[in-house]
Each structure stands twice: as structure tokens, then as C-alpha cells.
Design an enzyme around this catalytic site. Sequence first.
Site, PDB file in Angstrom:
ATOM      1  N   SER A  50       0.832  -1.194   0.000  1.00 36.16           N
ATOM      2  CA  SER A  50       0.000   0.000   0.000  1.00 36.16           C
ATOM      3  C   SER A  50       0.878   1.260   0.000  1.00 36.16           C
ATOM      4  O   SER A  50       1.657   1.444  -0.917  1.00 36.16           O
ATOM      5  CB  SER A  50      -0.967  -0.055   1.187  1.00 36.16           C
ATOM      6  OG  SER A  50      -1.997   0.888   1.034  1.00 36.16           O
TER       7      SER A  50
ATOM      8  N   ASP B 102     -10.069  -5.434  -3.305  1.00 40.68           N
ATOM      9  CA  ASP B 102      -9.388  -4.428  -2.479  1.00 40.68           C
ATOM     10  C   ASP B 102     -10.150  -3.105  -2.620  1.00 40.68           C
ATOM     11  O   ASP B 102     -10.227  -2.536  -3.707  1.00 40.68           O
ATOM     12  CB  ASP B 102      -7.958  -4.297  -3.007  1.00 40.68           C
ATOM     13  CG  ASP B 102      -7.111  -3.313  -2.220  1.00 40.68           C
ATOM     14  OD1 ASP B 102      -7.650  -2.266  -1.811  1.00 40.68           O
ATOM     15  OD2 ASP B 102      -5.919  -3.575  -2.044  1.00 40.68           O
TER      16      ASP B 102
ATOM     17  N   HIS C 274      -7.349  -6.026   0.922  1.00 36.55           N
ATOM     18  CA  HIS C 274      -6.144  -5.205   1.154  1.00 36.55           C
ATOM     19  C   HIS C 274      -5.380  -5.644   2.404  1.00 36.55           C
ATOM     20  O   HIS C 274      -4.404  -5.009   2.786  1.00 36.55           O
ATOM     21  CB  HIS C 274      -6.600  -3.742   1.313  1.00 36.55           C
ATOM     22  CG  HIS C 274      -5.527  -2.707   1.130  1.00 36.55           C
ATOM     23  ND1 HIS C 274      -5.001  -2.386  -0.100  1.00 36.55           N
ATOM     24  CD2 HIS C 274      -4.874  -1.911   2.027  1.00 36.55           C
ATOM     25  CE1 HIS C 274      -4.084  -1.434   0.048  1.00 36.55           C
ATOM     26  NE2 HIS C 274      -3.983  -1.132   1.320  1.00 36.55           N
TER      27      HIS C 274
END
Lengths: 287, 287
Positions: A152, A229, A264
Site C-alpha cells: 500500500s 481491495d 487489502h
Amino acid sequence: MGGFTTNATIKSFGGRFLKLSHRAFQTRSNQNFTLFIPPGASVENPAPLLVYLSGLTCSPDNVTEKGFLHAHAAPLGLALLYLDTSPRGTNLPGEHDADDFGSGASFYINSTQQPWANHYRMEAYITRELPALLAEYIKELDMSRVSIAGHSMGGHGALTLYLKYPGRYKSVSAWAPIANPSICPLGQKAFEGYLGEDREVWKKHDATELVKSWKGGSLNCLIDVGTDDNFYKQGQLLPENFETAVKEADLEGLELRYQDGYDHSYFFISTFGADHVKHAAKALGLI
Amino acid sequence: MGGFTTNATIKSFGGRFLKLSHRAFQTRSNQNFTLFIPPGASVENPAPLLVYLSGLTCSPDNVTEKGFLHAHAAPLGLALLYLDTSPRGTNLPGEHDADDFGSGASFYINSTQQPWANHYRMEAYITRELPALLAEYIKELDMSRVSIAGHSMGGHGALTLYLKYPGRYKSVSAWAPIANPSICPLGQKAFEGYLGEDREVWKKHDATELVKSWKGGSLNCLIDVGTDDNFYKQGQLLPENFETAVKEADLEGLELRYQDGYDHSYFFISTFGADHVKHAAKALGLI
């Protein structure tokens, strides 16, 4: 460990986690990190290193406890370095008010804007200060063989540091990276706060912009993105823009995979951890 | 999932975690659990199940996030059931005052003492109520093929339920179990509170006592204990007493391993998770 305060030593998968901290010069703050030393590493047989940069809000503990990269790194003889996501203990005005700016959200750059510029210098810390200290004090590490990875915001960090310092890292990989921060809301907020309003400056910290002028040969880059995600679905990650830039620059060595049904979370990270560890291990000569 | 409230569905290692809850009859409380359904499980091809009981203070989330058992269970086609450590939401007097008694610390028995006896009936919940509901509502599970495992207090739970219900579970394993609770401080506090002062009653819930009258053949039991485990060093686990009882009863099928330098944490559990999953998978006909 000399030069660092050892807060914990934990045996796992035959190696050991060291939770270390020290007063950092670049960030003028306390910096915490976790180091995994694989079994068999020694002064005579130092281990190459995979640097892992975490996502928003994380400390080094999250990936230590939930990433399970060390399960795969241990048998390969790969060391792991889990860095923190920002300086700590600085208590600047508003530093702790949001999940996506300030503490836990450095974006791994050197800020030029006050009050951040005095402390938010994670790029210099990660690429200069800490490697020098590790080379000096932890002789079980071979600091001439280093790869980088991240998740991320940490995926953004891994991609941009790889591209900014050609040859410094032997490979790069990312889970769900913020791959084009200049044009997504999370990246725009961070860059405006840390770098100011000049969007030409932002481009120097955006993987999709940086890759356009890459001269380092094959990218040696693995990226995984889960199709469920929410950050991806909201347009915060934009791996497709990075891929397009790579193609337009006629570069090789990008493997971008969309993983069906994954989110995620660390459940996504750990599922594909073996692939990312092997990707680094190959580049570092372990496989 | 029919019969249960689905609080989360998370894909990992090709399978999926289901975080489920329901109102339980036996405990007159809300019960939370996590189920891992491996890839390939279906009504036509139901998966056998490994039940995992956690240690003091844990919820099902701890092992879900930090146990990493599903990484090994997924390719073998083994389902996992992570139970909670006590009823929740009952708010009995003093229930939340200590880490080692009340909420998070049921010891997986049926209490006979008020106010606990109305709710702390985890043995009946685990061995009767929940298996019936799972067989009724979740057809991807083969509830005729079940093994049990656990950590610390959950290791006590796994060993005692295995020994109390011969044939119910095809194998048992434990990490750092409280193996002789009648004579260690943690067990004595719990048994006095939940069962009263009659020590003859305690013996019915003590693995080292129960194994003396085991008539179920080979024990099919794997136990790991870390040599740097503080609970072990403080005499709370006493696996040596269990081993002695097994030897004196002339029983076969106990593999007790002392793991050098490991502590009591999930870093220890996950390191040896592959072995415990394989131990169950063999007994369940998957290997």
C-alpha cells in the site's frame, strides 16, 4: 545489538526476530524496526536483506505478527527488515489527527514543508542512515545485497525508492501499492502536506512518473493487487497507470498480477508472501 | 451461513475465513468463532475439520491472524474451526476482573458453581451443540472426521476433550498445554472457581489424570513445548507429568517435543503449525 536498543528477541521458524530502536539523526526521533535474522546467518556467512515498508497506520509489529514473510525467508537464508511508517514521539501540531497524514503515514519521502521537514525525512533515514548503521553494527547482514518490498503506502515507498536509486536494490515488489500518488486522493493529500503545491515536485516521488525515465534495465518488479481491495476499487492504487507507463517506456521486467477475490489485508499479503520472498531471493542470488 | 450470522468473509491461501456468531443454548450467550473453508471443499467433497482451542485472553481473531495454520491446511483440504475462550456478553459479577478466570478463561469445562454454571458450559457447547449446528448448516464440512488441537489453556482443553470422548476426535495435538491443571496455580484457581473444592472432581478434567484410564488405543498425540516458555519454567504446564502418566499406563502414541529457545507466543505456535496440521491431516485420511 550494538548501536541499537534491543526491546525483544523472539525465536521463530528457526531464526530470530529482533525488535530494535535507536535515536535517529535524520528524523530527530526515536525509530523502531524489526529485524529477522535467518538461521545460519553469521559474520562469516552474512545474509542478504529484504527491506519491507508497511502501509498506513502500521508499526513494525503488524507485519512481524501477521505477514509471515519469515516463514519463507528462513529456509532461504534471507534476512528481513521491517521499518516503521513514520518518526515517533515528535508530537508535531496535528501529527496524530488523521490515519493518512502525519504519524503512521510518512509516505517515505523527505518533507520540505514545516513543521514536517525537521523530522519527516524517512527517505534519507531508510536509504542512508539506517543502512550505514546496520552495516556497521550487525555483521550477520550482507548490506551489499538488498531488495525492497512494501504494501500500500509501503508499496509506493518500495517502488519509488527502487526507481530513485538505481542499483541500490536488486529487485522490488509490492502488494497493492499506491502506484500513482500524484493523482489519487491519498497521495495528493500527503504530497501537498509534505512537499507543497508544486506538482512538478510531486512527480519526483511518484512511481508512475519516475518509471518513465528509468535507465536501470529490466525492472525486476513483482506487483500483486486483490480484485476485492477497496482501495483499488476506489482508485487509490492505480496499478494500471504504472503498467501503462512501463509499456510506453518500452521497459521489461514488470509482473503485475490481479488476484481474484483478495482484499487489502494481511491475509492477502501473507497469501502471496512466498512469491514475493522468492522474487527477492532470486535477485539476491539465494535461489 | 444458515444458522449463523456472518460477520466477515476473507479470502486467504485460496480458501476463505468466515467469522461467524450465534446465540448459543448451552452458554446462554453470544458465541463467536472463525471457520476456515479450504479451497475445493463442497457439498460433494466436504472437508474434515481440525478444531483449535485458544489460550487465556484470546478471541478467535488471534489465531486467525497470527497462527498461520491455514497456510498449511489449505493445500491439504483441511477445514479449521477457531473457537472462543469463553461465553461473551454475560457480564457476571467479577467476570472480567482477571486474565486467568472468567471471560477469556473458561478452561473448556462445564461449571457446576454459581454464577458460572448457567453460562460456562463450553464443554457441552464444543462437543455437542456446535458440532450439531455445523453438521446441519455447513455442508462443506465432514463432521464425521474431526481432530482437535490447542494452545496453553486450549491445549488443556484439547487433551481433556480428546480423552473424555474416545473416538470423537481422530487425533489431538497441543502447543504448551496446561497438562496437569490440578496441581498448578492456574488450573487450581480455575477448578476451584468453576468446580468447587472437591479435588476428586478436578481429576475428571485433568489430562494427566484422565490418561491413566484411557482405553482408546494409541494416543495419536503430538505436544510441543518451548524451553524458553515462562509458563513452562514456572511449572504451570507440567508436560513431564503427562508424559510420566502415559508411560506408567503403558500407552503408545505420545510424541512430546521440547523446542529449544521457543517461548509461549504465536511465533512458537506458527513455527510448528505445519507439523500439527499434518498430524491431524494424517489421522483424518488427507495424507
